[in-house]
Design a protein around this motif. Sequence first.
Motif, PDB file in Angstrom:
ATOM      1  N   GLY A 252       0.818  -1.201   0.000  1.00  0.00           N
ATOM      2  CA  GLY A 252       0.000   0.000   0.000  1.00  0.00           C
ATOM      3  C   GLY A 252       0.853   1.252   0.000  1.00  0.00           C
ATOM      4  O   GLY A 252       2.090   1.180  -0.047  1.00  0.00           O
ATOM      5  N   PRO A 253       0.229   2.411   0.083  1.00  0.00           N
ATOM      6  CA  PRO A 253       0.973   3.683   0.041  1.00  0.00           C
ATOM      7  C   PRO A 253       2.058   3.787   1.099  1.00  0.00           C
ATOM      8  O   PRO A 253       3.155   4.283   0.823  1.00  0.00           O
ATOM      9  CB  PRO A 253      -0.120   4.730   0.257  1.00  0.00           C
ATOM     10  CG  PRO A 253      -1.377   4.073  -0.210  1.00  0.00           C
ATOM     11  CD  PRO A 253      -1.224   2.618   0.135  1.00  0.00           C
ATOM     12  N   ARG A 254       1.788   3.306   2.319  1.00  0.00           N
ATOM     13  CA  ARG A 254       2.783   3.410   3.390  1.00  0.00           C
ATOM     14  C   ARG A 254       4.014   2.587   3.064  1.00  0.00           C
ATOM     15  O   ARG A 254       5.147   3.055   3.231  1.00  0.00           O
ATOM     16  CB  ARG A 254       2.174   2.955   4.716  1.00  0.00           C
ATOM     17  CG  ARG A 254       3.147   3.027   5.882  1.00  0.00           C
ATOM     18  CD  ARG A 254       2.511   2.537   7.165  1.00  0.00           C
ATOM     19  NE  ARG A 254       1.353   3.344   7.535  1.00  0.00           N
ATOM     20  CZ  ARG A 254       0.591   3.104   8.607  1.00  0.00           C
ATOM     21  NH1 ARG A 254       0.874   2.076   9.396  1.00  0.00           N
ATOM     22  NH2 ARG A 254      -0.434   3.874   8.877  1.00  0.00           N
ATOM     23  N   GLU A 255       3.815   1.351   2.604  1.00  0.00           N
ATOM     24  CA  GLU A 255       4.956   0.495   2.290  1.00  0.00           C
ATOM     25  C   GLU A 255       5.717   1.013   1.065  1.00  0.00           C
ATOM     26  O   GLU A 255       6.944   1.011   1.027  1.00  0.00           O
ATOM     27  CB  GLU A 255       4.482  -0.940   2.028  1.00  0.00           C
ATOM     28  CG  GLU A 255       3.912  -1.656   3.240  1.00  0.00           C
ATOM     29  CD  GLU A 255       2.457  -1.258   3.519  1.00  0.00           C
ATOM     30  OE1 GLU A 255       1.982  -1.544   4.629  1.00  0.00           O
ATOM     31  OE2 GLU A 255       1.813  -0.660   2.621  1.00  0.00           O
ATOM     32  N   LEU A 256       4.979   1.473   0.058  1.00  0.00           N
ATOM     33  CA  LEU A 256       5.621   1.960  -1.163  1.00  0.00           C
ATOM     34  C   LEU A 256       6.450   3.216  -0.908  1.00  0.00           C
ATOM     35  O   LEU A 256       7.430   3.484  -1.616  1.00  0.00           O
ATOM     36  CB  LEU A 256       4.563   2.251  -2.236  1.00  0.00           C
ATOM     37  CG  LEU A 256       3.860   1.023  -2.831  1.00  0.00           C
ATOM     38  CD1 LEU A 256       2.749   1.469  -3.782  1.00  0.00           C
ATOM     39  CD2 LEU A 256       4.838   0.125  -3.564  1.00  0.00           C
ATOM     40  N   ALA A 257       6.066   3.967   0.093  1.00  0.00           N
ATOM     41  CA  ALA A 257       6.802   5.190   0.415  1.00  0.00           C
ATOM     42  C   ALA A 257       8.263   4.902   0.730  1.00  0.00           C
ATOM     43  O   ALA A 257       9.136   5.756   0.542  1.00  0.00           O
ATOM     44  CB  ALA A 257       6.145   5.913   1.587  1.00  0.00           C
ATOM     45  N   ALA A 258       8.556   3.683   1.193  1.00  0.00           N
ATOM     46  CA  ALA A 258       9.949   3.318   1.507  1.00  0.00           C
ATOM     47  C   ALA A 258      10.821   3.355   0.256  1.00  0.00           C
ATOM     48  O   ALA A 258      12.040   3.529   0.343  1.00  0.00           O
ATOM     49  CB  ALA A 258      10.002   1.929   2.141  1.00  0.00           C
ATOM     50  N   GLY A 259      10.206   3.184  -0.903  1.00  0.00           N
ATOM     51  CA  GLY A 259      10.942   3.257  -2.155  1.00  0.00           C
ATOM     52  C   GLY A 259      10.623   4.509  -2.936  1.00  0.00           C
ATOM     53  O   GLY A 259      10.978   4.603  -4.115  1.00  0.00           O
ATOM     54  N   ASP A 260       9.953   5.454  -2.258  1.00  0.00           N
ATOM     55  CA  ASP A 260       9.530   6.692  -2.908  1.00  0.00           C
ATOM     56  C   ASP A 260       8.690   6.392  -4.146  1.00  0.00           C
ATOM     57  O   ASP A 260       8.850   6.987  -5.211  1.00  0.00           O
ATOM     58  CB  ASP A 260      10.744   7.553  -3.289  1.00  0.00           C
ATOM     59  CG  ASP A 260      10.351   9.002  -3.593  1.00  0.00           C
ATOM     60  OD1 ASP A 260       9.306   9.452  -3.094  1.00  0.00           O
ATOM     61  OD2 ASP A 260      11.086   9.675  -4.351  1.00  0.00           O
TER      62      ASP A 260
END
Length: 329
Positions: A252-260
Amino acid sequence: MDSALVIGGTRFIGRHLVEELLSHDYDVTLLTRGNRENPFEGDDRVDHVEGDRTNETSLEAAATTGEYDAVFDCVAYHPSDVRAATRVFDDCEAYVYVSSGAAYGREEIPKREDETPLHSCTPDQATDDSFETYGNRKAEGDRAVFAAAEEGVRAMAVRPPIVYGPHDYTERLDWWIDRVNRFDRVVVPGDGTNLWHRVYVEDVASALRIVAEDGQAGEAYNVGDRRLVTVEEMVELIADSLDTSVDIVNAGPRELAAGDIALDDYPLYREYPHVLSTAKLAALGWESTPLEEAMDRAVTDHLESDRDGDENGPDREDEERVLGVLDTL
């Protein structure tokens, strides 16, 4: 009908349309600028007229080279293109415009030809070339078709959603095929239930022919895979075609944020489901290719090409950071 002019017929939809017409014994003439390789060079069943379809004089010159029962307009990106073509070819038995599911201006499930409103189109949008106005321009092209039909032209429109299959220069599906082919773990955005109607390119080609032969003047026809699959199911179809298996990792958005990474950085991801009703086209006798067969052909073509779709989605290095975060949870 036994003769056809295809405006733009060397790349993707037009290329498959030419093959569809040839398989049904049409004599085919192409109108292109001649800037791209012609896959039908040397085929005595296919004539070629060089010209710029955005120039009405070129259309008029093409009209004088022969008498065409059907004219298929695959590269009309502005409403002025459609208005010019329907004027020049007003005496043909059928003019068929390749429109788009993007012409619809309201989000509803499913989108129906005679019920769902189309996008509006301002004069500035009508002459724009940006992606943001694509749906507006296609919708105005549809209205040009309807207006021509009211003047007695047997003009019709076909609206596909995302098109995939052999020779797909957009490389959107290639990105996913490449991921499944190269990696054991594939990141799928969201919960995997994203739904964006797609259509196999050969089915678009058959739809165009059938509409030319049996459609009603002034009508639009949606075309799309008869069975829809989510993005996660699409990945599974690809894996089956490659005779492999993958570990699908939802992010989801939170996890994907780790890879920008954002959800819509992924090709073929759409937040709100995009679904077209195809009942109107099916009533003309059109049928959809089974998904497994369509995907097998798309995958085979991908493996024989040098396409990887690399520019269409997140870098693998960024996804690896996302996977690293998920592994710690």
